[in-house]
Design a protein around this motif. Structure first.
Motif, mmCIF file in Angstrom:
data_model
loop_
_atom_site.group_PDB
_atom_site.id
_atom_site.type_symbol
_atom_site.label_atom_id
_atom_site.label_comp_id
_atom_site.label_asym_id
_atom_site.label_seq_id
_atom_site.Cartn_x
_atom_site.Cartn_y
_atom_site.Cartn_z
ATOM 1 N N VAL A 115 0.834 -1.174 -0.087
ATOM 2 C CA VAL A 115 0.095 -0.053 -0.181
ATOM 3 C C VAL A 115 0.718 1.294 0.628
ATOM 4 O O VAL A 115 0.416 2.817 -0.005
ATOM 5 N N CYS A 116 2.066 1.154 0.060
ATOM 6 C CA CYS A 116 3.070 2.307 0.229
ATOM 7 C C CYS A 116 3.091 3.407 -0.828
ATOM 8 O O CYS A 116 3.578 2.229 -2.000
ATOM 9 N N PRO A 117 2.458 4.567 -1.311
ATOM 10 C CA PRO A 117 2.297 5.225 -2.330
ATOM 11 C C PRO A 117 3.746 5.713 -2.552
ATOM 12 O O PRO A 117 3.336 6.275 -4.032
ATOM 13 N N THR A 118 4.888 6.126 -1.803
ATOM 14 C CA THR A 118 6.369 6.321 -1.869
ATOM 15 C C THR A 118 7.349 5.393 -2.484
ATOM 16 O O THR A 118 9.077 5.927 -2.728
ATOM 17 N N GLY A 119 7.030 4.062 -1.939
ATOM 18 C CA GLY A 119 8.413 3.570 -1.692
ATOM 19 C C GLY A 119 9.023 3.171 -0.326
ATOM 20 O O GLY A 119 9.990 2.795 -0.875
ATOM 21 N N ALA A 120 8.908 3.985 0.164
ATOM 22 C CA ALA A 120 9.472 4.322 1.444
ATOM 23 C C ALA A 120 9.657 2.385 2.234
ATOM 24 O O ALA A 120 10.254 2.333 3.274
ATOM 25 N N LEU A 121 8.381 1.766 2.052
ATOM 26 C CA LEU A 121 8.640 0.300 2.458
ATOM 27 C C LEU A 121 8.601 -0.246 1.215
ATOM 28 O O LEU A 121 8.374 -0.674 0.478
ATOM 29 N N LYS B 47 11.673 8.903 2.070
ATOM 30 C CA LYS B 47 10.560 9.174 1.151
ATOM 31 C C LYS B 47 8.933 8.589 1.793
ATOM 32 O O LYS B 47 7.731 8.744 0.721
ATOM 33 N N CYS B 48 9.212 8.882 3.268
ATOM 34 C CA CYS B 48 7.633 8.964 3.978
ATOM 35 C C CYS B 48 7.376 9.736 3.787
ATOM 36 O O CYS B 48 7.703 10.767 4.453
ATOM 37 N N ILE B 49 5.649 10.002 3.216
ATOM 38 C CA ILE B 49 4.746 10.925 3.102
ATOM 39 C C ILE B 49 4.182 11.091 4.869
ATOM 40 O O ILE B 49 2.845 11.775 4.838
ATOM 41 N N SER B 50 3.911 10.169 5.771
ATOM 42 C CA SER B 50 3.337 9.679 6.949
ATOM 43 C C SER B 50 1.609 9.483 6.388
ATOM 44 O O SER B 50 0.819 10.153 7.327
ATOM 45 N N CYS B 51 1.726 8.792 5.329
ATOM 46 C CA CYS B 51 0.280 8.827 5.011
ATOM 47 C C CYS B 51 -0.534 8.004 6.561
ATOM 48 O O CYS B 51 -1.530 8.560 6.248
ATOM 49 N N GLY B 52 -0.128 6.826 6.886
ATOM 50 C CA GLY B 52 -0.597 5.946 7.956
ATOM 51 C C GLY B 52 -0.824 4.511 6.610
ATOM 52 O O GLY B 52 -1.657 3.453 8.102
ATOM 53 N N LYS B 53 -1.072 5.096 5.471
ATOM 54 C CA LYS B 53 -1.001 3.575 5.151
ATOM 55 C C LYS B 53 -1.458 2.444 5.787
ATOM 56 O O LYS B 53 -1.716 0.859 5.770
ATOM 57 N N CYS B 54 0.811 2.489 5.577
ATOM 58 C CA CYS B 54 1.172 1.112 6.296
ATOM 59 C C CYS B 54 0.149 0.790 7.989
ATOM 60 O O CYS B 54 0.467 -0.763 7.801
ATOM 61 N N GLU B 55 0.465 1.503 8.229
ATOM 62 C CA GLU B 55 -0.122 1.144 9.949
ATOM 63 C C GLU B 55 -1.636 0.462 10.180
ATOM 64 O O GLU B 55 -1.975 -0.534 10.608
HETATM 65 S S1 SF4 Z 1 3.268 5.926 6.342
HETATM 66 FE FE1 SF4 Z 1 3.525 4.152 5.866
HETATM 67 S S2 SF4 Z 1 2.104 4.084 3.655
HETATM 68 FE FE2 SF4 Z 1 2.396 6.140 4.147
HETATM 69 S S3 SF4 Z 1 4.647 6.518 3.192
HETATM 70 FE FE3 SF4 Z 1 4.950 6.147 4.942
HETATM 71 S S4 SF4 Z 1 5.791 3.809 5.108
HETATM 72 FE FE4 SF4 Z 1 4.683 4.590 3.141
#
Ligand code: SF4
Length: 201
Positions: free
Chosen positions: A21-27, A42-50
């Motif tokens: 689900v990570c939109p930026t490749g931070a994971l 790369k993380c934008i703190s969208c919280g989708k991964c959580e």
């Molecule tokens: S909060 Fe999680 S899903 Fe969102 S950008 Fe950061 S690592 Fe990716």
């Protein structure tokens, strides 16, 4: 902000929902380390991964104080990955006593005088790490030796395996048959029929 993963309960597999689900490749999945990789830049703190993690192993810390607090909580966590397998997958992890590396294939599988069922698997895939259908229930009517083998390229090429996990059946060095692909408990009957055809032919 920063991502934390509680690897005490995370199965650390490439099928991780957080990666998906990570939109930026931070994971992402680190092939060399065989582990989930975090890139906080790369993380934008969208919280989708959580939200996506079914066992709440992923955290998005809002600030340094929260990061440290979560880090401490993870340190104190006494659970382990296998504690959650049954709830998560309805399956038990394979007992290490049955696991061999492919360099033991000659001795443990080909060299055995008994009927041997070797399950070739990919240790990067969670579907392969689990004993989704207990072998005991599949082979209740047969005397077999079972081994779970980390499938290297040579084995895959030699036995022309197209899909993992794969069950390969041997007796006196002769390949009796193979069954390829993942079968969950709903497909157990189909799997038993295939096994019967190989073992009783
Ligand atoms: S909060 Fe999680 S899903 Fe969102 S950008 Fe950061 S690592 Fe990716």
């Amino acid at each position: 902000m920063s991502i934390l993963i509680n690897f005490k309960i995370c199965d650390n597999a490439q099928e991780c929902n957080g990666i998906a689900v990570c939109p930026t490749g931070a994971l992402s999945w680190d092939k060399d380390k065989k582990s989930i990789k975090i890139d906080n830049e790369k993380c934008i703190s969208c919280g989708k991964c959580e939200k996506s993690c079914m066992v709440n192993a992923i955290y998005v810390a809002k600030n340094e104080a929260e990061y440290k607090k979560i880090e401490e909580e993870i340190k104190k966590d006494s659970r382990k990955v296998s504690d959650l397998f049954v709830d998560r997958y309805g399956a038990q992890p394979i007992h290490p006593a049955f696991l061999i590396k492919d360099d033991k294939f000659e001795l443990e599988v080909l060299g055995s005088k008994r009927l041997v069922v070797a399950e070739l698997f990919d240790d990067d895939s969670i579907k392969c790490l689990l004993k989704s259908i207990p072998m005991k229930s599949l082979f209740a009517n047969y005397s077999i030796k079972y081994r779970k083998v980390v499938a290297g390229k040579e084995l895959i090429k030699k036995y022309k395996i197209k899909k993992l996990p794969a069950l390969v059946f041997f007796k006196n060095r002769k390949l009796l048959g193979k069954i390829e692909g993942f079968y969950d408990s709903k497909k157990k009957e189909k799997l038993v029929k295939k096994i019967t055809l190989i073992v009783e032919k």
